[in-house]
Scaffold this motif. Structure first.
Motif, PDB file in Angstrom:
ATOM      1  N   PRO A 138       0.804  -1.222   0.000  1.00  0.00           N
ATOM      2  CA  PRO A 138       0.000   0.000   0.000  1.00  0.00           C
ATOM      3  C   PRO A 138       0.834   1.268   0.000  1.00  0.00           C
ATOM      4  N   ALA A 139       2.105   1.155   0.372  1.00  0.00           N
ATOM      5  CA  ALA A 139       3.056   2.260   0.359  1.00  0.00           C
ATOM      6  C   ALA A 139       4.451   1.668   0.406  1.00  0.00           C
ATOM      7  N   ASP A 140       5.457   2.478   0.153  1.00  0.00           N
ATOM      8  CA  ASP A 140       6.832   2.010   0.253  1.00  0.00           C
ATOM      9  C   ASP A 140       7.103   1.491   1.664  1.00  0.00           C
ATOM     10  N   GLY A 141       8.060   0.575   1.771  1.00  0.00           N
ATOM     11  CA  GLY A 141       8.402   0.083   3.090  1.00  0.00           C
ATOM     12  C   GLY A 141       9.510  -0.951   3.054  1.00  0.00           C
ATOM     13  N   VAL A 142       9.810  -1.476   4.232  1.00  0.00           N
ATOM     14  CA  VAL A 142      10.832  -2.503   4.409  1.00  0.00           C
ATOM     15  C   VAL A 142      10.180  -3.701   5.091  1.00  0.00           C
ATOM     16  N   VAL A 143      10.403  -4.903   4.573  1.00  0.00           N
ATOM     17  CA  VAL A 143       9.824  -6.113   5.144  1.00  0.00           C
ATOM     18  C   VAL A 143      10.490  -6.384   6.498  1.00  0.00           C
ATOM     19  N   ILE A 144       9.682  -6.444   7.550  1.00  0.00           N
ATOM     20  CA  ILE A 144      10.205  -6.697   8.892  1.00  0.00           C
ATOM     21  C   ILE A 144       9.829  -8.091   9.400  1.00  0.00           C
ATOM     22  N   LEU A 145       8.914  -8.755   8.726  1.00  0.00           N
ATOM     23  CA  LEU A 145       8.602 -10.149   9.050  1.00  0.00           C
ATOM     24  C   LEU A 145       7.952 -10.790   7.842  1.00  0.00           C
ATOM     25  N   ALA A 146       8.507 -11.922   7.415  1.00  0.00           N
ATOM     26  CA  ALA A 146       7.921 -12.742   6.355  1.00  0.00           C
ATOM     27  C   ALA A 146       7.917 -14.164   6.871  1.00  0.00           C
ATOM     28  N   ALA A 147       6.755 -14.635   7.312  1.00  0.00           N
ATOM     29  CA  ALA A 147       6.651 -15.921   7.985  1.00  0.00           C
ATOM     30  C   ALA A 147       7.188 -17.049   7.103  1.00  0.00           C
ATOM     31  N   GLN A 148       8.054 -17.883   7.688  1.00  0.00           N
ATOM     32  CA  GLN A 148       8.590 -19.026   6.961  1.00  0.00           C
ATOM     33  C   GLN A 148       7.606 -20.183   6.947  1.00  0.00           C
ATOM     34  N   THR A 149       6.792 -20.259   7.992  1.00  0.00           N
ATOM     35  CA  THR A 149       5.721 -21.256   8.093  1.00  0.00           C
ATOM     36  C   THR A 149       4.483 -20.546   8.603  1.00  0.00           C
ATOM     37  N   PRO A 150       3.278 -21.050   8.321  1.00  0.00           N
ATOM     38  CA  PRO A 150       2.057 -20.357   8.747  1.00  0.00           C
ATOM     39  C   PRO A 150       1.962 -20.231  10.267  1.00  0.00           C
ATOM     40  N   PHE A 151       1.540 -19.057  10.724  1.00  0.00           N
ATOM     41  CA  PHE A 151       1.281 -18.842  12.140  1.00  0.00           C
ATOM     42  C   PHE A 151      -0.075 -19.457  12.493  1.00  0.00           C
ATOM     43  N   SER A 152      -0.282 -19.743  13.779  1.00  0.00           N
ATOM     44  CA  SER A 152      -1.496 -20.432  14.219  1.00  0.00           C
ATOM     45  C   SER A 152      -2.763 -19.646  13.926  1.00  0.00           C
ATOM     46  N   LEU A 153      -2.756 -18.355  14.094  1.00  0.00           N
ATOM     47  CA  LEU A 153      -3.936 -17.530  13.856  1.00  0.00           C
ATOM     48  C   LEU A 153      -3.827 -16.747  12.553  1.00  0.00           C
ATOM     49  N   GLU A 154      -2.681 -16.137  12.314  1.00  0.00           N
ATOM     50  CA  GLU A 154      -2.511 -15.249  11.163  1.00  0.00           C
ATOM     51  C   GLU A 154      -2.230 -15.981   9.859  1.00  0.00           C
ATOM     52  N   GLY A 155      -1.862 -17.266   9.940  1.00  0.00           N
ATOM     53  CA  GLY A 155      -1.474 -17.985   8.733  1.00  0.00           C
ATOM     54  C   GLY A 155      -0.168 -17.428   8.202  1.00  0.00           C
ATOM     55  N   ASN A 156      -0.039 -17.357   6.889  1.00  0.00           N
ATOM     56  CA  ASN A 156       1.152 -16.764   6.278  1.00  0.00           C
ATOM     57  C   ASN A 156       1.102 -15.262   6.506  1.00  0.00           C
ATOM     58  N   LEU A 157       1.981 -14.772   7.360  1.00  0.00           N
ATOM     59  CA  LEU A 157       1.973 -13.394   7.836  1.00  0.00           C
ATOM     60  C   LEU A 157       3.135 -12.612   7.253  1.00  0.00           C
ATOM     61  N   LEU A 158       2.822 -11.419   6.756  1.00  0.00           N
ATOM     62  CA  LEU A 158       3.830 -10.513   6.228  1.00  0.00           C
ATOM     63  C   LEU A 158       3.661  -9.161   6.907  1.00  0.00           C
ATOM     64  N   MET A 159       4.764  -8.565   7.357  1.00  0.00           N
ATOM     65  CA  MET A 159       4.722  -7.256   7.977  1.00  0.00           C
ATOM     66  C   MET A 159       5.709  -6.321   7.292  1.00  0.00           C
ATOM     67  N   ILE A 160       5.274  -5.086   7.074  1.00  0.00           N
ATOM     68  CA  ILE A 160       6.091  -4.083   6.386  1.00  0.00           C
ATOM     69  C   ILE A 160       6.127  -2.809   7.222  1.00  0.00           C
ATOM     70  N   ASP A 161       7.329  -2.274   7.410  1.00  0.00           N
ATOM     71  CA  ASP A 161       7.494  -1.000   8.105  1.00  0.00           C
ATOM     72  C   ASP A 161       7.522   0.135   7.089  1.00  0.00           C
TER      73      ASP A 161
END
Length: 308
Positions: free
Chosen positions: A218-241
């Motif tokens: 949605p805007a420029d950023g830096v990847v701060i978390l890219a899940a290697q395996t699905p999380f229990s609630l979030e599933g495949n989770l990606l976070m961008i700063d």
């Protein structure tokens, strides 16, 4: 003489939040006062909509629960904090501040000047009415099992560590765009009340779509978390700063197309819609935080369907 200001007229950490039940006879729905997606883009509102504070700080809109505002500080300002939380300042004096979904009616912006003076600016924070469903029966379930928590604790630690990573991304300055196209199936702040007991509020906005549909930054950023395996609630989770304490989380992805540390540009494909984690159907859950404040992403984008 010290500068003083006057009042302007003006959360088990689960990123996903509960899904709202639909067509539930036992549920009474209260519509929000602000129709999500039809309101102003708070990041692109022109300055002048709100009078300057007495310290010279300018905001582009009135403070409001769930809102992210742009601001500028005059020369000589060397520090800002909102209710004790440091507000990063860019070299040109620009900044963003966010207000939690349940922010109190009054906040305090503390402004520090190079000459040692300090101003306190009370901020009147406009309330919002949130969509609620009243359900006559008690919520099902109980305390999470130890087996579940053994898996969940490391996930929560990874999420918390990611949120501590601050980048120099300028994405916070940009007008945001929708990360996916589709029907808005869940809105920020909505909540179920089970037999008088409130459940957790929905912490983001949901966009329904087919598995494999593209998700873009949605805007420029830096990847701060890219899940290697699905999380229990979030599933495949990606976070961008996006910089300045502002970050986005994208949940339930079927695939993640970027890796930790990548710099991404607005509109770049970062993943695909999925149904991983705790979901009832394929969709993207997009949530945002400014520091610890939960922000309503839908206030930062144009109405769905109008984006080019």
């Amino acid at each position: 003489m010290a500068r003083t200001g006057l009042a302007t007229s003006l959360i088990l950490a689960n990123l996903a939040g509960p899904a709202l039940a639909q067509n539930t006879p036992a549920a009474q729905e209260v519509q929000p006062v602000i129709q999500q997606g039809d309101g102003p883009d708070f990041l692109t509102r022109p300055f002048g909509a709100v009078r300057p504070l007495q310290s010279g700080i300018r905001l582009n809109a009135a403070p409001m629960q769930g809102a992210l505002l742009r601001g500028t500080a005059p020369k000589g300002v060397v520090g800002l904090d909102l209710d004790g939380v440091k507000v990063p300042l860019a070299e040109d004096g620009a900044f963003v501040i966010g207000f939690n979904r349940d922010a109190a009616a009054l906040g305090v912006l503390t402004v520090s000047f190079a000459d040692g003076e300090v101003a306190t600016e009370p901020l009147a924070i406009e309330p919002r009415s949130w969509r609620r469903e009243f359900i006559a029966v008690a919520a099902r379930g109980g305390m999470p099992s130890e087996a579940f928590m053994a898996r969940r604790r490391p996930e929560l630690e990874m999420i918390a560590a990611a949120r501590l990573r601050n980048s120099d991304s300028p994405g916070w300055r940009q007008p945001f765009i929708w990360p996916a196209k589709g029907r808005v199936s869940g809105i920020f702040g909505s909540q179920r009340i089970y037999a008088g007991e409130p459940g957790a509020f929905h912490s983001g906005v949901d966009v329904a779509g087919p598995i494999g549909a593209p998700v873009v930054a949605p805007a420029d950023g830096v990847v701060i978390l890219a899940a290697q395996t699905p999380f229990s609630l979030e599933g495949n989770l990606l976070m961008i700063d996006h910089g300045m304490g502002l970050n986005s989380a994208f949940l339930h992805l079927s695939s993640i197309d970027v890796k930790d540390g990548d710099r991404v540009r607005q509109g770049q494909q970062i993943g695909r819609i999925g149904a991983t984690g705790r979901v009832t159907g394929p969709h993207l859950h997009w949530s945002m935080k400014w520091n610890d404040a939960r922000i309503d992403p839908q206030m930062l984008v144009p109405p769905m369907g109008t984006q080019k």
